[in-house]
Design a protein around this motif. Structure first.
Motif, mmCIF file in Angstrom:
data_model
loop_
_atom_site.group_PDB
_atom_site.id
_atom_site.type_symbol
_atom_site.label_atom_id
_atom_site.label_comp_id
_atom_site.label_asym_id
_atom_site.label_seq_id
_atom_site.Cartn_x
_atom_site.Cartn_y
_atom_site.Cartn_z
ATOM 1 N N ASP A 104 0.817 -1.214 0.000
ATOM 2 C CA ASP A 104 0.000 0.000 0.000
ATOM 3 C C ASP A 104 0.851 1.264 0.000
ATOM 4 O O ASP A 104 0.358 2.337 -0.308
ATOM 5 N N VAL A 105 2.132 1.135 0.346
ATOM 6 C CA VAL A 105 3.003 2.303 0.417
ATOM 7 C C VAL A 105 3.803 2.477 -0.875
ATOM 8 O O VAL A 105 3.764 3.528 -1.504
ATOM 9 N N CYS A 106 4.519 1.412 -1.290
ATOM 10 C CA CYS A 106 5.415 1.532 -2.441
ATOM 11 C C CYS A 106 4.976 0.707 -3.652
ATOM 12 O O CYS A 106 5.630 0.742 -4.688
ATOM 13 N N TYR A 107 3.909 -0.052 -3.539
ATOM 14 C CA TYR A 107 3.305 -0.831 -4.623
ATOM 15 C C TYR A 107 4.164 -2.005 -5.118
ATOM 16 O O TYR A 107 3.860 -2.591 -6.145
ATOM 17 N N LYS A 108 5.210 -2.354 -4.407
ATOM 18 C CA LYS A 108 5.999 -3.535 -4.767
ATOM 19 C C LYS A 108 5.274 -4.777 -4.259
ATOM 20 O O LYS A 108 4.643 -4.738 -3.208
ATOM 21 N N PRO A 109 5.381 -5.910 -4.967
ATOM 22 C CA PRO A 109 4.731 -7.138 -4.483
ATOM 23 C C PRO A 109 5.323 -7.570 -3.136
ATOM 24 O O PRO A 109 6.526 -7.545 -2.948
ATOM 25 N N THR A 110 4.443 -7.924 -2.213
ATOM 26 C CA THR A 110 4.892 -8.345 -0.884
ATOM 27 C C THR A 110 3.981 -9.429 -0.331
ATOM 28 O O THR A 110 2.822 -9.537 -0.724
ATOM 29 N N THR A 111 4.543 -10.214 0.576
ATOM 30 C CA THR A 111 3.769 -11.279 1.227
ATOM 31 C C THR A 111 3.445 -10.919 2.675
ATOM 32 O O THR A 111 2.857 -11.713 3.383
ATOM 33 N N SER A 112 3.858 -9.743 3.115
ATOM 34 C CA SER A 112 3.591 -9.299 4.491
ATOM 35 C C SER A 112 2.256 -8.577 4.552
ATOM 36 O O SER A 112 1.960 -7.738 3.707
ATOM 37 N N VAL A 113 1.471 -8.911 5.569
ATOM 38 C CA VAL A 113 0.153 -8.302 5.742
ATOM 39 C C VAL A 113 0.021 -7.816 7.179
ATOM 40 O O VAL A 113 0.432 -8.501 8.112
ATOM 41 N N LEU A 114 -0.540 -6.628 7.348
ATOM 42 C CA LEU A 114 -0.905 -6.147 8.677
ATOM 43 C C LEU A 114 -2.412 -6.311 8.812
ATOM 44 O O LEU A 114 -3.166 -5.878 7.938
ATOM 45 N N ILE A 115 -2.835 -6.957 9.885
ATOM 46 C CA ILE A 115 -4.262 -7.260 10.059
ATOM 47 C C ILE A 115 -4.690 -6.926 11.480
ATOM 48 O O ILE A 115 -3.932 -7.126 12.433
ATOM 49 N N THR A 116 -5.903 -6.401 11.626
ATOM 50 C CA THR A 116 -6.425 -6.052 12.944
ATOM 51 C C THR A 116 -7.092 -7.266 13.579
ATOM 52 O O THR A 116 -7.428 -8.229 12.887
ATOM 53 N N PRO A 117 -7.316 -7.206 14.887
ATOM 54 C CA PRO A 117 -8.067 -8.293 15.523
ATOM 55 C C PRO A 117 -9.466 -8.381 14.911
ATOM 56 O O PRO A 117 -10.029 -7.375 14.491
ATOM 57 N N GLU A 118 -10.008 -9.540 14.858
ATOM 58 C CA GLU A 118 -11.337 -9.819 14.287
ATOM 59 C C GLU A 118 -11.397 -9.511 12.788
ATOM 60 O O GLU A 118 -12.472 -9.365 12.224
ATOM 61 N N ASN A 119 -10.252 -9.359 12.148
ATOM 62 C CA ASN A 119 -10.146 -9.181 10.685
ATOM 63 C C ASN A 119 -10.990 -8.028 10.142
ATOM 64 O O ASN A 119 -11.526 -8.108 9.042
ATOM 65 N N LYS A 120 -11.109 -6.938 10.885
ATOM 66 C CA LYS A 120 -11.901 -5.800 10.416
ATOM 67 C C LYS A 120 -11.157 -4.997 9.356
ATOM 68 O O LYS A 120 -11.774 -4.367 8.514
ATOM 69 N N ASP A 121 -9.836 -4.991 9.412
ATOM 70 C CA ASP A 121 -9.037 -4.251 8.437
ATOM 71 C C ASP A 121 -7.740 -4.995 8.199
ATOM 72 O O ASP A 121 -7.176 -5.588 9.121
ATOM 73 N N PHE A 122 -7.263 -4.960 6.964
ATOM 74 C CA PHE A 122 -5.960 -5.521 6.634
ATOM 75 C C PHE A 122 -5.425 -4.818 5.403
ATOM 76 O O PHE A 122 -6.185 -4.276 4.597
ATOM 77 N N PHE A 123 -4.111 -4.817 5.280
ATOM 78 C CA PHE A 123 -3.487 -4.286 4.071
ATOM 79 C C PHE A 123 -2.085 -4.857 3.941
ATOM 80 O O PHE A 123 -1.455 -5.242 4.911
ATOM 81 N N TYR A 124 -1.628 -4.918 2.681
ATOM 82 C CA TYR A 124 -0.305 -5.448 2.382
ATOM 83 C C TYR A 124 0.732 -4.341 2.557
ATOM 84 O O TYR A 124 0.497 -3.194 2.175
#
Length: 197
Positions: free
Chosen positions: A23-43
């Motif tokens: 979401d920052v530099c648009y390079k392909p990545t496998t790392s994800v940040l996710i909130t508890p209860e899966n309400k929000d996530f982004f690569y």
């Protein structure tokens, strides 16, 4: 539906086939940040997680203390094993010295041969100790590398402006979804007048 969620994101990895643009530099990545209860996530790239302007790690003190205690316990156990090993080696050497003294009394010629053998044994012992020291050092190096990877924080808090952007994005997505549902509902639009003007 409540759109608010805590500013607590957990770092997770996905399969290589599921990689998407950061979401920052648009390079392909496998790392994800996710909130508890899966309400929000982004690569996001793992390198961005180390930037203080992006997020800050949330340290769980209880877990960190447990890790330290476990590491200390392991060190203690290793030290005890090392002490036991050294004691056994010392006892074996003492037995060899006694045998040597008994053998000296019996035959002086055999004593010369034993001295040669013992000097060979000592050189072999030194070589073995050097090999063990090298092996121990390699193990310590390997042990030092693995905790470094596991010591990386897994829970983060986004900076305030980034967190607000995530909330705004979620809010806008929810509004757009509601608008689509309204438009799909035929009662949303006014009906055609039936009487004459």
């Amino acid at each position: 539906m409540s759109l608010s969620f805590p500013n607590v994101y957990t770092h997770r990895k996905v399969a290589e086939g599921s990689a998407k643009g950061c979401d920052v530099c648009y390079k392909p990545t496998t790392s994800v940040l996710i909130t508890p209860e899966n309400k929000d996530f982004f690569y996001v790239c793992a390198s961005h997680l180390k930037e203080r302007t992006f997020c800050t790690p949330i340290v769980d003190k209880a877990a960190e203390e447990a890790k330290k205690k476990k590491a200390e316990d392991e060190k203690e156990a290793k030290m005890k094993e090392e002490v036991e090993r050294v004691k056994k080696e010392y006892e074996e050497k003492q037995k060899k010295k006694k045998e040597k003294k008994d053998g000296e009394k019996e035959d002086k010629d055999k004593d010369k041969d034993k001295d040669k053998d013992e000097s060979k044994d000592k050189s072999k012992d030194k070589e073995k100790k050097d090999d063990k020291d090298k092996d121990d050092q390699e193990k310590k190096d390997k042990d030092g590398e693995t905790p470094a990877a596991s010591d990386e924080p897994r829970v983060f808090a986004l900076q305030k402006f980034l967190y607000q952007q995530r909330l705004d994005k979620k809010r806008q997505a929810e509004i757009a979804k509601r608008n689509r549902e309204r438009i799909a509902n035929p009662s949303f639009f006014p009906s055609v007048p039936k009487g004459l003007p």
